[in-house]
Design an enzyme around this catalytic site. Structure first.
Site, PDB file in Angstrom:
ATOM      1  CG  ASP A  49       7.035  15.198 -17.239  1.00 30.20           C
ATOM      2  OD1 ASP A  49       7.244  15.270 -18.456  1.00 30.20           O
ATOM      3  OD2 ASP A  49       6.130  15.287 -16.745  1.00 30.20           O
ATOM      4  CB  SER A  50      10.186  13.723 -21.828  1.00 27.02           C
ATOM      5  OG  SER A  50      11.172  15.042 -21.941  1.00 27.02           O
ATOM      6  CG  ASP A  88       7.969  19.371 -17.423  1.00 25.04           C
ATOM      7  OD1 ASP A  88       7.393  20.305 -17.631  1.00 25.04           O
ATOM      8  OD2 ASP A  88       8.005  18.483 -18.357  1.00 25.04           O
ATOM      9  CE  LYS A 118       6.457  21.230 -20.088  1.00 23.56           C
ATOM     10  NZ  LYS A 118       5.361  20.565 -19.872  1.00 23.56           N
ATOM     11  CD  GLU A 120       1.700  17.110 -18.559  1.00 19.23           C
ATOM     12  OE1 GLU A 120       0.520  16.399 -18.468  1.00 19.23           O
ATOM     13  OE2 GLU A 120       2.610  16.649 -18.883  1.00 19.23           O
ATOM     14  CD  GLU A 187       2.943  16.439 -26.046  1.00 21.37           C
ATOM     15  OE1 GLU A 187       3.477  15.478 -26.293  1.00 21.37           O
ATOM     16  OE2 GLU A 187       3.053  17.077 -24.972  1.00 21.37           O
TER      17      GLU A 187
END
Length: 272
Positions: A49-50, A88, A118, A120, A187
């Site tokens: 999502d970056s 993501d 993925k 978080e 991270e």
């Protein structure tokens, strides 16, 4: 530089089996062009999502939605032949509960053809991870500095500096592993903690600003290629493509303005 011979696409079990073995190489990619270039060189491609910031100029990852992730994910999967592709789940698509997460993940898997999603979060996301993996959706977890929680964390700051923070992140790592994630991105944590997490859990750790002791590493492709202006401390630039792009486009612009381009060899001649 050696180039691995392309073979059939890697799988989640194959990635899991790399725990403690040859380090896993992961990069982000958001387009078919970039995916095609990196595919034979890496083990995993992350459609992160970056892309909100890198591709769309947003101030954080929070503005990207499910449709955008699916569009980029589909492009990457279409070009990657051997690397394992993970996409993501964007902010807001999975936090409400396991059922919402399943609906979002099922769409991503079905519409992109990726190998995993993925998400978080640690302890508080363990139930969701177990729900997804129990229904056939491979999950890569993400702990430590979690960009979707940047407002709660008070910014992009390294994590794990005191005993309370260390204990929390260790608990997050144990929880996602026990819940069934086959790998976890770690991270922005202090290096000793990254190494401790890697030693403590049975699934591969993929570090980004964590520790060289992790089972693998991931970087944003544009950062390592020198296509972004500012990069975090943990990024090493392996190229200066930003300068190369500027020089190439500058040369093109000069030739257009001087009418040196297109030359005769770049134009079509009448037949006959």
């Amino acid at each position: 530089m050696s180039t691995p011979t392309p073979n059939r696409r890697l799988t989640a079990p194959a990635i899991l089996s790399r725990k403690g073995g040859t380090p896993i190489v992961m990069v982000t990619a958001y387009s078919a062009t970039m995916a095609r270039l990196v595919d034979p060189l890496v083990d995993m491609i992350l459609v992160g999502d970056s892309l909100a910031m890198v591709e769309h100029g947003m101030p954080s990852t929070l503005g990207v939605g499910l449709e955008l992730m699916i569009a980029h994910g589909r492009a990457v999967v279409s070009a990657a032949q051997s690397a394992f592709v993970t996409v993501d789940l964007p902010f807001g698509a999975y936090e409400a509960g396991p059922a919402d997460a399943f609906r979002a993940a099922a769409r991503v898997m079905a519409e992109t053809g990726c190998g995993a999603v993925k998400l978080e979060g640690g302890v508080h996301m363990a139930e969701t991870i177990a729900f997804l993996t129990g229904r056939g959706i491979p999950v890569v977890a993400h702990i430590g500095l979690t960009p979707q929680a940047v407002n709660a964390l008070g910014g992009f700051r390294s994590q794990g500096h005191d005993e309370t923070a260390r204990a929390k992140i260790l608990a997050d790592a144990a929880a996602v592993a026990e819940a069934g994630a086959f790998a976890v991105v770690v991270e922005g944590v202090v290096a000793p903690l990254g190494a401790e997490i890697t030693e403590a859990i049975t699934i591969p750790t993929i570090g980004i600003g964590a520790s060289s002791a992790c089972d693998g590493q991931v970087l944003v492709l544009e950062d390592l290629l020198g296509l972004t202006d500012r990069v975090p401390r943990f990024v090493k630039r392996y190229g200066d493509l930003g300068k190369a792009v500027s020089e190439a486009v500058g040369a093109y612009a000069d030739e257009v303005r001087s009418r040196a381009f297109p030359a005769e060899e770049h134009t079509y001649k009448p037949r006959g």
